[in-house]
Design a protein around this motif. Structure first.
Motif, short mmCIF file in Angstrom:
data_model
loop_
_atom_site.label_atom_id
_atom_site.label_comp_id
_atom_site.label_asym_id
_atom_site.label_seq_id
_atom_site.Cartn_x
_atom_site.Cartn_y
_atom_site.Cartn_z
N LYS A 199 -5.65 -10.85 25.56
CA LYS A 199 -6.82 -11.05 24.69
C LYS A 199 -8.08 -11.20 25.51
O LYS A 199 -9.12 -10.60 25.21
CB LYS A 199 -6.61 -12.32 23.88
N GLY A 217 -9.43 -8.16 26.73
CA GLY A 217 -10.03 -7.32 25.71
C GLY A 217 -9.05 -6.58 24.82
O GLY A 217 -9.44 -5.65 24.11
N ALA A 218 -7.77 -6.99 24.85
CA ALA A 218 -6.81 -6.35 23.95
C ALA A 218 -7.13 -6.75 22.51
O ALA A 218 -7.68 -7.82 22.26
CB ALA A 218 -5.40 -6.77 24.30
N SER A 219 -6.77 -5.89 21.57
CA SER A 219 -7.07 -6.14 20.17
C SER A 219 -5.95 -6.90 19.48
O SER A 219 -6.17 -7.49 18.43
CB SER A 219 -7.28 -4.81 19.44
N ASP A 256 -16.02 -5.43 21.54
CA ASP A 256 -15.42 -5.22 22.86
C ASP A 256 -13.90 -5.24 22.81
O ASP A 256 -13.24 -4.75 23.73
CB ASP A 256 -15.86 -6.32 23.85
N SER A 257 -13.36 -5.85 21.78
CA SER A 257 -11.90 -5.93 21.68
C SER A 257 -11.35 -4.86 20.75
O SER A 257 -10.27 -5.02 20.20
CB SER A 257 -11.48 -7.30 21.15
#
Lengths: 128, 276
Positions: free
Chosen positions: A99, A102-104, B167-168
């Motif tokens: 996370k 920058g993982a969704s 950004d995510s």
């Protein structure tokens, strides 16, 4: 043109299983066996002007691991693509690391094909 | 079970088992963390693959091997002759299991080997915690597929996302589309009061927030699931609503040149953005 998904994982069995599930749902799939190959695959896609709808990446991989891979992707033109991290039960900390990088979202292995599809659809909807 | 998948599994298992065996033979007395890590990863991948093809007995055995190798990886156990010997024995048991399963048989559970590994780990020889429910827990609506709702209910959703959420890979539009899949977006109000002057606006920051009234028969769990990856860092409220609040009047229009005759009805306020 079908939506394209990049799967990055060092297990051939997992890549095949994910590919079968996604292809069955109408997606196109590109495979990579580690983070470095994943970045190369993205470069090739960019060169042929194709854009993945999302990336699915394992965490533990040789040569370049998942977290490093995500950080690298964030430096490329693909930085806004949704990235799903695959973790195992023992790796709760990886969800958080992912996370932060920058993982969704994340999915814990082993997962059912339906669960994978539900999450993939979450990130790949479009108005069309 | 798909033939193609089993074939890939078979090929990969061969490689992994060979790798396990060869590295273990070299491992005795080794201090090299890379080597230990490589053996661990081979067992770890083997376990994952077995789970994918549903060979639970292989999962059981590799789970214990992985546990022991993890102890080694953490430095809590040294790769002495005894431990390495034990793991090599486990590889032999693994070969028997995998070959048997690939041949469509039901091989005998390697009780003794499992017990020895468990003892060495200091555990009771129990089955590993492959709790699919726990692993997939958050996505309840996907796992069990039955809607909690026995009728249509209205939910109020206040969606405050962090400015850096883009950004995510988060796309508010996709959130709206996912919500609208669950039923009908009765009303969506977009709040733009946070928008700075255009010259200060950063194109990759989010300045908007939304209120959504969703009518759905899918139940609150399904609505909550939409926000499963977003809940921790964002301020998202989902609660049952009793009804839609009154529409706000449109901003007053400039007076027309000719006064309207008395008694003429005012134009009704326009509803907010229609559901896609």
């Amino acid at each position: 043109m079908n939506k394209l998904i990049l799967i990055v994982d060092d297990s051939a069995t997992l890549r095949m299983s994910v590919e079968m599930t996604l292809k069955g749902a109408g997606f196109e799939v590109v495979q990579a066996t580690n983070g470095r190959e994943g970045l190369e695959a993205l470069q090739r896609l960019e060169a042929s002007q194709r854009r993945p709808a999302m990336i699915i990446s394992d965490v533990n991989m040789p040569i370049m691991d998942g977290i490093t891979f995500i950080k690298e992707v964030k430096q490329t033109p693909f930085r806004y693509l949704p990235i799903l991290v695959l973790t195992t039960e023992r790796e709760d900390s990886k969800k958080l690391e992912g996370k932060k990088a920058g993982a969704s979202g994340w999915l814990v292995k082993p997962f059912k094909p339906e669960t994978l599809l539900t999450v993939v659809r979450k990130f790949t909807r479009s108005l069309a | 079970m798909d033939d193609k998948l089993l074939q890939i599994f078979a090929e990969e298992s061969q490689e992994l088992i060979d790798s396990l065996e060869q590295r273990l033979l070299q491992l005795e007395g080794s201090e090299d963390p890379e080597e230990i890590n490589a053996v661990f990863r081979a067992a770890h991948t083997m376990k994952g693959n077995a789970g994918i093809v549903g060979f639970e007995d292989v999962v059981e055995l590799t789970h214990l091997m992985e546990g022991l190798l993890d102890e080694m990886r953490q430095g809590r156990c040294t790769p002495d002759a005894e431990v390495v010997g034990l793991l090599l024995g486990a590889v032999d048991a693994l070969k028997v299991l995998v070959q048997g399963r690939l041949a469509g048989q039901s091989p005998e559970r390697p009780r003794e080997m499992l017990a020895m590994l468990a003892r060495r780990l200091g555990e009771e020889p129990v089955k590993p915690p492959i709790s699919r429910a726990a692993a997939e827990g958050p996505l309840r609506s996907a796992s069990n597929g039955d809607a909690a709702g026995d009728g249509q209910a209205l939910y109020y959703i206040a969606l405050h996302l962090q400015p850096q959420v883009l950004d995510s890979g988060v796309d508010p539009l996709q959130i709206m589309l996912e919500l609208s899949d669950l039923g009908r977006l009765e009303r969506v109000v977009c709040h733009a009061e946070g928008l700075p002057d255009f010259g200060e606006l950063l194109p990759d920051r989010l300045y908007l927030w939304w209120e959504v009234w969703l009518r759905t028969g899918a139940g609150q769990e399904a609505v909550d699931d939409v926000f499963i990856f977003l809940r921790d860092e964002n301020d998202i409220q989902v609660q049952p609503a009793t009804g839609l609040p009154p529409l706000q009047e449109a901003a007053p229009q400039p007076e027309p040149a000719e006064a309207k005759p008395a008694g003429a009805p005012k134009a009704p306020p326009q509803p907010a953005a229609p559901a896609p």
